[in-house]
Design a protein around this motif. Structure first.
Motif, mmCIF file in Angstrom:
data_model
loop_
_atom_site.group_PDB
_atom_site.id
_atom_site.type_symbol
_atom_site.label_atom_id
_atom_site.label_comp_id
_atom_site.label_asym_id
_atom_site.label_seq_id
_atom_site.Cartn_x
_atom_site.Cartn_y
_atom_site.Cartn_z
ATOM 1 N N ALA A 185 88.489 26.750 -49.140
ATOM 2 C CA ALA A 185 87.730 27.678 -48.293
ATOM 3 C C ALA A 185 86.310 27.869 -48.807
ATOM 4 O O ALA A 185 85.363 28.033 -48.023
ATOM 5 N N TRP A 186 86.147 27.810 -50.128
ATOM 6 C CA TRP A 186 84.823 28.064 -50.714
ATOM 7 C C TRP A 186 83.936 26.825 -50.721
ATOM 8 O O TRP A 186 82.715 26.927 -50.906
ATOM 9 N N THR A 187 84.512 25.676 -50.509
ATOM 10 C CA THR A 187 83.706 24.448 -50.459
ATOM 11 C C THR A 187 83.535 23.946 -49.029
ATOM 12 O O THR A 187 82.706 23.066 -48.787
ATOM 13 N N VAL A 188 84.295 24.492 -48.103
ATOM 14 C CA VAL A 188 84.205 24.057 -46.706
ATOM 15 C C VAL A 188 83.870 25.238 -45.803
ATOM 16 O O VAL A 188 82.776 25.326 -45.226
ATOM 17 N N ASP A 189 84.799 26.182 -45.674
ATOM 18 C CA ASP A 189 84.625 27.291 -44.732
ATOM 19 C C ASP A 189 83.347 28.076 -44.997
ATOM 20 O O ASP A 189 82.534 28.309 -44.081
ATOM 21 N N TYR A 190 83.149 28.497 -46.236
ATOM 22 C CA TYR A 190 81.995 29.331 -46.549
ATOM 23 C C TYR A 190 80.685 28.563 -46.436
ATOM 24 O O TYR A 190 79.639 29.130 -46.101
ATOM 25 N N ARG A 191 80.736 27.279 -46.684
ATOM 26 C CA ARG A 191 79.501 26.499 -46.639
ATOM 27 C C ARG A 191 79.094 26.104 -45.218
ATOM 28 O O ARG A 191 77.988 25.609 -45.005
ATOM 29 N N THR A 192 79.971 26.316 -44.265
ATOM 30 C CA THR A 192 79.654 25.938 -42.882
ATOM 31 C C THR A 192 79.534 27.148 -41.965
ATOM 32 O O THR A 192 79.487 26.996 -40.747
ATOM 33 N N LEU A 193 79.489 28.342 -42.534
ATOM 34 C CA LEU A 193 79.315 29.538 -41.699
ATOM 35 C C LEU A 193 77.919 29.521 -41.075
ATOM 36 O O LEU A 193 76.945 29.078 -41.695
#
Length: 239
Positions: A185-193
């Motif tokens: 989540a911290w390398t994908v979800d948060y970086r694509t917000l």
């Protein structure tokens, strides 16, 4: 000698396994409980499982620990023992001693995450916990804090170390799929917000550290130590 006994040879007694009191000890049971936790997680720590690990009847465990909670507190005290064993003797620089105690505690928790994840808020009220509390309070007194401030600072510092260590242990104890999902989540979800909705997250998303980055604990620890040092200088009038 009667006829029925004539010629009968004494029979050798078969060797008997020592009774539970002779071959079981709290130390052996605690070590076995840690092994069980590594194989089956915290929920797998039962007297039956420990008995199987030691090839002993589960009732033998009750001779040393009345309840599972009693055993879990002994496991917590064993974590404190590991931390103390890895820390030099007291008497040197109080800041460095606190630093080493904190690091050793965190390392011990990470070696036994399935037990440690539940240990942050518990009080073992046993020998090694007493010794560790005494060590930390000693550091606070050597820093020049009053007894009242030393007691308060001990509580805040130790609770920080235990809570952070238990949190990291909880992450390490997750099943692989759950842990990987949370980490991702911290390398994908948060970086694509979207920047429009979350401008502050977007500004630092590329630099967000992983949940299990060891530097997270180190950074928090140094912040805590810097605060204590600043308070100690103010107390002594040198700040």
């Amino acid at each position: 000698m009667t006829a029925s006994h004539a010629g009968r040879q004494p029979t050798a007694k078969s060797p008997r396994r020592p009774g539970p009191k002779a071959w079981l000890s709290q130390e052996r049971i605690v070590a076995a409980a840690f092994r069980v936790s590594e194989q089956a997680g915290a929920q797998g720590i039962t007297f039956q499982a420990i008995g199987d690990e030691l090839e002993a009847h589960p009732t033998a465990i009750y001779r040393h620990f009345r309840t599972k909670d009693d055993l879990m507190l002994a496991l917590l005290d064993a974590l404190h023992a590991e931390a103390l064993e890895a820390t030099p003797q007291p008497g040197g620089d109080w800041v460095q001693e606190l630093r080493e105690l904190a690091r050793a505690t965190h390392a011990a928790f990470m070696r036994h995450p399935h037990v440690a994840q539940f240990s942050g808020a518990r009080t073992a009220r046993r020998q090694h916990e007493f010794a560790k509390v005494d060590r930390v309070i000693g550091c606070m007194l050597r820093a020049g804090f009053s007894p009242e401030d030393a007691a308060r600072n001990y509580r805040v510092f130790s609770d920080f170390v235990l809570a952070y260590s238990a949190q990291d242990a909880s992450l390490a104890a997750l099943d692989t799929d759950t842990k990987n999902t949370d980490m991702r989540a911290w390398t994908v979800d948060y970086r694509t917000l979207p920047r429009e909705e979350y401008p502050n997250i977007h500004a630092v998303a590329h630099a967000l550290p992983a949940l299990d980055d060891p530097q997270n604990f180190e950074t928090a620890l140094e912040m805590m130590l810097e605060s204590l040092q600043s308070s100690a200088r103010t107390t002594s009038g040198t700040g």
